[in-house]
Design a protein around this motif. Structure first.
Motif, PDB file in Angstrom:
ATOM      1  N   PRO A 131     -23.874  -8.046   1.188  1.00 24.56           N
ATOM      2  CA  PRO A 131     -23.863  -6.807   0.412  1.00 24.56           C
ATOM      3  C   PRO A 131     -25.195  -6.578  -0.303  1.00 24.56           C
ATOM      4  O   PRO A 131     -25.730  -7.486  -0.920  1.00 24.56           O
ATOM      5  N   VAL A 132     -25.706  -5.357  -0.220  1.00 28.69           N
ATOM      6  CA  VAL A 132     -26.869  -4.936  -0.979  1.00 28.69           C
ATOM      7  C   VAL A 132     -26.379  -4.031  -2.105  1.00 28.69           C
ATOM      8  O   VAL A 132     -25.729  -3.014  -1.823  1.00 28.69           O
ATOM      9  N   PRO A 133     -26.621  -4.358  -3.367  1.00 28.63           N
ATOM     10  CA  PRO A 133     -26.195  -3.468  -4.461  1.00 28.63           C
ATOM     11  C   PRO A 133     -26.800  -2.076  -4.298  1.00 28.63           C
ATOM     12  O   PRO A 133     -27.923  -1.925  -3.819  1.00 28.63           O
ATOM     13  N   ARG A 134     -26.046  -1.087  -4.680  1.00 25.69           N
ATOM     14  CA  ARG A 134     -26.495   0.290  -4.475  1.00 25.69           C
ATOM     15  C   ARG A 134     -27.801   0.580  -5.214  1.00 25.69           C
ATOM     16  O   ARG A 134     -28.684   1.247  -4.679  1.00 25.69           O
ATOM     17  N   SER A 135     -27.900   0.095  -6.424  1.00 23.79           N
ATOM     18  CA  SER A 135     -29.132   0.334  -7.183  1.00 23.79           C
ATOM     19  C   SER A 135     -30.319  -0.361  -6.524  1.00 23.79           C
ATOM     20  O   SER A 135     -31.429   0.176  -6.494  1.00 23.79           O
ATOM     21  N   ARG A 136     -30.078  -1.554  -5.980  1.00 20.56           N
ATOM     22  CA  ARG A 136     -31.141  -2.291  -5.287  1.00 20.56           C
ATOM     23  C   ARG A 136     -31.556  -1.557  -4.019  1.00 20.56           C
ATOM     24  O   ARG A 136     -32.747  -1.461  -3.697  1.00 20.56           O
ATOM     25  N   LEU A 137     -30.587  -1.032  -3.297  1.00 15.55           N
ATOM     26  CA  LEU A 137     -30.879  -0.277  -2.079  1.00 15.55           C
ATOM     27  C   LEU A 137     -31.750   0.931  -2.377  1.00 15.55           C
ATOM     28  O   LEU A 137     -32.779   1.152  -1.724  1.00 15.55           O
ATOM     29  N   LEU A 138     -31.365   1.709  -3.389  1.00 18.38           N
ATOM     30  CA  LEU A 138     -32.143   2.903  -3.729  1.00 18.38           C
ATOM     31  C   LEU A 138     -33.515   2.537  -4.269  1.00 18.38           C
ATOM     32  O   LEU A 138     -34.510   3.201  -3.944  1.00 18.38           O
ATOM     33  N   ALA A 139     -33.591   1.498  -5.098  1.00 15.24           N
ATOM     34  CA  ALA A 139     -34.878   1.105  -5.671  1.00 15.24           C
ATOM     35  C   ALA A 139     -35.851   0.676  -4.575  1.00 15.24           C
ATOM     36  O   ALA A 139     -37.037   1.049  -4.601  1.00 15.24           O
ATOM     37  N   SER A 140     -35.382  -0.100  -3.610  1.00 11.30           N
ATOM     38  CA  SER A 140     -36.258  -0.545  -2.519  1.00 11.30           C
ATOM     39  C   SER A 140     -36.727   0.639  -1.683  1.00 11.30           C
ATOM     40  O   SER A 140     -37.912   0.752  -1.350  1.00 11.30           O
ATOM     41  N   LYS A 141     -35.808   1.519  -1.345  1.00 14.12           N
ATOM     42  CA  LYS A 141     -36.163   2.662  -0.503  1.00 14.12           C
ATOM     43  C   LYS A 141     -37.094   3.627  -1.243  1.00 14.12           C
ATOM     44  O   LYS A 141     -38.033   4.170  -0.649  1.00 14.12           O
ATOM     45  N   LEU A 142     -36.849   3.828  -2.526  1.00 19.55           N
ATOM     46  CA  LEU A 142     -37.711   4.719  -3.297  1.00 19.55           C
ATOM     47  C   LEU A 142     -39.107   4.138  -3.445  1.00 19.55           C
ATOM     48  O   LEU A 142     -40.107   4.853  -3.304  1.00 19.55           O
ATOM     49  N   ALA A 143     -39.203   2.845  -3.740  1.00 23.17           N
ATOM     50  CA  ALA A 143     -40.517   2.215  -3.898  1.00 23.17           C
ATOM     51  C   ALA A 143     -41.335   2.308  -2.618  1.00 23.17           C
ATOM     52  O   ALA A 143     -42.532   2.624  -2.642  1.00 23.17           O
ATOM     53  N   VAL A 144     -40.696   2.045  -1.478  1.00 20.05           N
ATOM     54  CA  VAL A 144     -41.410   2.113  -0.207  1.00 20.05           C
ATOM     55  C   VAL A 144     -41.792   3.558   0.118  1.00 20.05           C
ATOM     56  O   VAL A 144     -42.909   3.826   0.587  1.00 20.05           O
ATOM     57  N   ALA A 145     -40.889   4.494  -0.136  1.00 16.52           N
ATOM     58  CA  ALA A 145     -41.184   5.903   0.135  1.00 16.52           C
ATOM     59  C   ALA A 145     -42.363   6.393  -0.700  1.00 16.52           C
ATOM     60  O   ALA A 145     -43.257   7.089  -0.196  1.00 16.52           O
ATOM     61  N   LEU A 146     -42.388   6.026  -1.974  1.00 19.80           N
ATOM     62  CA  LEU A 146     -43.510   6.419  -2.831  1.00 19.80           C
ATOM     63  C   LEU A 146     -44.794   5.715  -2.411  1.00 19.80           C
ATOM     64  O   LEU A 146     -45.885   6.290  -2.508  1.00 19.80           O
ATOM     65  N   GLY A 147     -44.665   4.476  -1.936  1.00 24.10           N
ATOM     66  CA  GLY A 147     -45.843   3.760  -1.454  1.00 24.10           C
ATOM     67  C   GLY A 147     -46.472   4.434  -0.250  1.00 24.10           C
ATOM     68  O   GLY A 147     -47.696   4.606  -0.186  1.00 24.10           O
ATOM     69  N   TYR A 148     -45.652   4.841   0.695  1.00 23.81           N
ATOM     70  CA  TYR A 148     -46.176   5.538   1.866  1.00 23.81           C
ATOM     71  C   TYR A 148     -46.717   6.919   1.496  1.00 23.81           C
ATOM     72  O   TYR A 148     -47.702   7.383   2.085  1.00 23.81           O
ATOM     73  N   SER A 149     -46.096   7.565   0.527  1.00 26.31           N
ATOM     74  CA  SER A 149     -46.596   8.866   0.069  1.00 26.31           C
ATOM     75  C   SER A 149     -47.976   8.715  -0.565  1.00 26.31           C
ATOM     76  O   SER A 149     -48.880   9.523  -0.318  1.00 26.31           O
ATOM     77  N   ALA A 150     -48.144   7.672  -1.394  1.00 20.94           N
ATOM     78  CA  ALA A 150     -49.450   7.421  -1.997  1.00 20.94           C
ATOM     79  C   ALA A 150     -50.488   7.077  -0.931  1.00 20.94           C
ATOM     80  O   ALA A 150     -51.651   7.490  -1.026  1.00 20.94           O
ATOM     81  N   ALA A 151     -50.070   6.329   0.094  1.00 19.36           N
ATOM     82  CA  ALA A 151     -50.994   5.993   1.178  1.00 19.36           C
ATOM     83  C   ALA A 151     -51.469   7.247   1.896  1.00 19.36           C
ATOM     84  O   ALA A 151     -52.634   7.336   2.322  1.00 19.36           O
ATOM     85  N   ALA A 152     -50.594   8.231   2.020  1.00 20.91           N
ATOM     86  CA  ALA A 152     -50.988   9.494   2.665  1.00 20.91           C
ATOM     87  C   ALA A 152     -52.052  10.215   1.843  1.00 20.91           C
ATOM     88  O   ALA A 152     -52.985  10.812   2.402  1.00 20.91           O
ATOM     89  N   MET A 153     -51.933  10.158   0.500  1.00 21.66           N
ATOM     90  CA  MET A 153     -52.925  10.793  -0.363  1.00 21.66           C
ATOM     91  C   MET A 153     -54.285  10.115  -0.263  1.00 21.66           C
ATOM     92  O   MET A 153     -55.322  10.746  -0.458  1.00 21.66           O
ATOM     93  N   VAL A 154     -54.273   8.819   0.040  1.00 26.33           N
ATOM     94  CA  VAL A 154     -55.522   8.061   0.156  1.00 26.33           C
ATOM     95  C   VAL A 154     -56.108   8.180   1.554  1.00 26.33           C
ATOM     96  O   VAL A 154     -57.338   8.250   1.727  1.00 26.33           O
ATOM     97  N   LEU A 155     -55.248   8.214   2.567  1.00 25.47           N
ATOM     98  CA  LEU A 155     -55.718   8.224   3.947  1.00 25.47           C
ATOM     99  C   LEU A 155     -56.555   9.449   4.266  1.00 25.47           C
ATOM    100  O   LEU A 155     -57.633   9.332   4.877  1.00 25.47           O
ATOM    101  N   LEU A 156     -56.100  10.611   3.836  1.00 26.89           N
ATOM    102  CA  LEU A 156     -56.813  11.844   4.169  1.00 26.89           C
ATOM    103  C   LEU A 156     -58.239  11.865   3.632  1.00 26.89           C
ATOM    104  O   LEU A 156     -59.185  12.081   4.404  1.00 26.89           O
ATOM    105  N   PRO A 157     -58.483  11.657   2.335  1.00 24.68           N
ATOM    106  CA  PRO A 157     -59.878  11.687   1.854  1.00 24.68           C
ATOM    107  C   PRO A 157     -60.732  10.567   2.422  1.00 24.68           C
ATOM    108  O   PRO A 157     -61.937  10.752   2.620  1.00 24.68           O
ATOM    109  N   LEU A 158     -60.142   9.400   2.707  1.00 19.65           N
ATOM    110  CA  LEU A 158     -60.922   8.315   3.291  1.00 19.65           C
ATOM    111  C   LEU A 158     -61.427   8.686   4.684  1.00 19.65           C
ATOM    112  O   LEU A 158     -62.610   8.472   5.012  1.00 19.65           O
TER     113      LEU A 158
END
Length: 298
Positions: A131-158
């Protein structure tokens, strides 16, 4: 004393200790590296990255075909008119051309697709049964989603800096208002611009993530976030709203232009970041609260 009072009673079910499987730790379920790798292998991640890498080359071809800027000839110099002055100018122009819509898409995609796609594949309930706790599931998915979003902001200007260096050379940032910023200082300014664009899009991330927890259709979550961002742009263009427009996150989406002034101005970016963060925190809280009570059937 009655012998009944001396008779020991069996512990109730409520008092019985709750045991878990040996080695189980809720905080170790669905590690970030596992979720990041799962999202990295998604086709939409590769496609979105390819689009962001391709944009500077598209602009380069457009400037090569289009010739000299019309605004400069008419005496109205804009950021777009200085795009070919140096690599820094080309990177700033790439951000300007994509901040209004293109950079909205990866944020909405990464944050809106992350939970809804699991539901559409009928794998969400199996993750929770791990079992994955619901809060843990959302926290992991949100952190990764925001990480990839930030990478997109960096990739374009680079990529734009690399393409611009080859095409136009390394040099100072020529300001549309006159004057210039040294090349290395310009990198700092462009970094501020990219960071602010990411901060201003947190409200889109929050909206997409909340919708992702409410629907089993990834396209609905992504499209809803992009659509409401477009509605915000439309409302911001309605001058009859007056000062009410300042409460729209889209009203401040180009405040990062203040970083490309002779003197760095922070006022607009501070206001825009505060408004975006306020909306984002509320939407993220709604996502966690709603998902904790949601009946997961897919």
């Amino acid at each position: 004393m009655s012998p009944l009072l001396d008779t020991p009673t069996a512990p109730t079910a409520a008092a019985a200790p709750v045991e878990s499987a040996p080695g189980y730790r809720a905080g170790r379920t669905l590690p970030l590296r596992v979720e990041a790798l799962r999202q990295w292998k998604r086709r939409r991640t590769m496609i979105m990255g390819g689009i962001l890498v391709a944009l500077p080359f598209v602009l380069l071809i457009a400037f090569a075909i289009g010739g000299g800027p019309d605004g400069a000839a008419a005496g109205r110099v804009t950021l777009m008119d200085t795009a070919t002055a140096s690599a820094a100018n080309f990177a700033a122009t790439s951000l300007f051309a994509s901040a209004g819509f293109l950079l909205v898409v990866p944020v909405a995609l990464f944050c809106g697709d992350t939970v809804a796609s699991e539901a559409s594949w009928s794998s969400l309930r199996y993750l929770l049964a791990a079992p994955v706790p619901r809060s843990r599931l959302l926290a992991s998915k949100l952190a990764v989603a925001l990480g990839y979003s930030a990478a997109a902001m960096v990739l374009l200007p680079l990529v734009a800096l690399a393409v611009g260096t080859v095409a136009y050379g390394w040099g100072p940032l020529q300001l549309p208002t006159g004057g210039s910023v040294p090349a290395w200082d310009a990198l700092f300014r462009i970094g501020i611009a990219a960071a602010y664009i990411f901060a201003s899009l947190l409200v889109t991330a929050g909206l997409a993530f909340w919708l992702s927890t409410r629907t089993d259709a990834p396209l609905g979550a992504v499209g809803g976030a992009v659509g409401l961002t477009i509605v915000g742009n439309v409302l911001d263009a309605v001058t009859a709203l007056g000062d009410w427009r300042e409460y729209l996150p889209t009203h401040w989406q180009y405040a990062w232009i203040d970083a490309l002034q002779p003197q760095l101005e922070w006022g607009g970016m501070v206001k825009g970041t505060a408004i975006s963060l306020t909306y984002a925190v509320v939407l993220f809280a709604l996502a966690f609260r709603g998902f904790a009570r949601k009946d997961i059937v897919s």
